[in-house]
Enzyme design. Sequence first.
Site, PDB file in Angstrom:
ATOM      1  N   ASP A 158      -2.778 -20.123  -7.865  1.00  0.00           N
ATOM      2  CA  ASP A 158      -3.230 -20.747  -9.109  1.00  0.00           C
ATOM      3  C   ASP A 158      -4.746 -20.635  -9.178  1.00  0.00           C
ATOM      4  O   ASP A 158      -5.418 -20.593  -8.147  1.00  0.00           O
ATOM      5  CB  ASP A 158      -2.825 -22.223  -9.156  1.00  0.00           C
ATOM      6  CG  ASP A 158      -1.321 -22.419  -9.295  1.00  0.00           C
ATOM      7  OD1 ASP A 158      -0.676 -21.603  -9.982  1.00  0.00           O
ATOM      8  OD2 ASP A 158      -0.800 -23.396  -8.733  1.00  0.00           O
ATOM      9  N   ASP A 199       2.325 -19.497 -15.356  1.00  0.00           N
ATOM     10  CA  ASP A 199       2.551 -20.865 -15.831  1.00  0.00           C
ATOM     11  C   ASP A 199       2.285 -20.965 -17.331  1.00  0.00           C
ATOM     12  O   ASP A 199       3.010 -21.660 -18.057  1.00  0.00           O
ATOM     13  CB  ASP A 199       1.651 -21.853 -15.088  1.00  0.00           C
ATOM     14  CG  ASP A 199       1.921 -21.898 -13.595  1.00  0.00           C
ATOM     15  OD1 ASP A 199       3.056 -21.601 -13.171  1.00  0.00           O
ATOM     16  OD2 ASP A 199       0.983 -22.230 -12.845  1.00  0.00           O
TER      17      ASP A 199
END
Length: 159
Positions: free
Chosen positions: A117, A135
């Site tokens: 991330d 995401d």
Amino acid sequence: MKSYRLIPMMLIGLFILGLDQFTKYLVVRFMEEGESIPVLGKYLELTSHRNSGAAWGMFQDQMIFFYVVTVVVVAILVYVYIKEAKGNFLLQLAIVLLMAGSLGNFIDRILFQEVVDFIDVLIVFYDFPIFNVADSALTVGVILMLLEFFFTGKGDKDA
């Protein structure tokens, strides 16, 4: 004539998947874990982070669970695409985004046992959990699917 738009949708899905994997590669290659690079001051930063769970860190280190869930979800999405999405651009796009996002994070889990991330956003006073392109695709896919089902869908008018 209604169509499945297979080629354009595959290109969109492959582009999103490629962008996800390329951006994650850049983060892993050029940033130390925990390092942050301000883009828009404190409101948008690139922060190298790893997540062995799901959204908001749920289900940490449950890789078998994620493998099974991803395979089942992608299979269901393919089925829905074939059976329900013919001629429905919004539903097709939603499904492609959901598949690309699912596969993007699945690849990370297979290769690294965690997800890379890096998009770190501060919304007023709320430090939103760090996320990635996959995401984002998942989120937009869910929103488009909800729009389709609740606002533009051609549901059963007789119910």
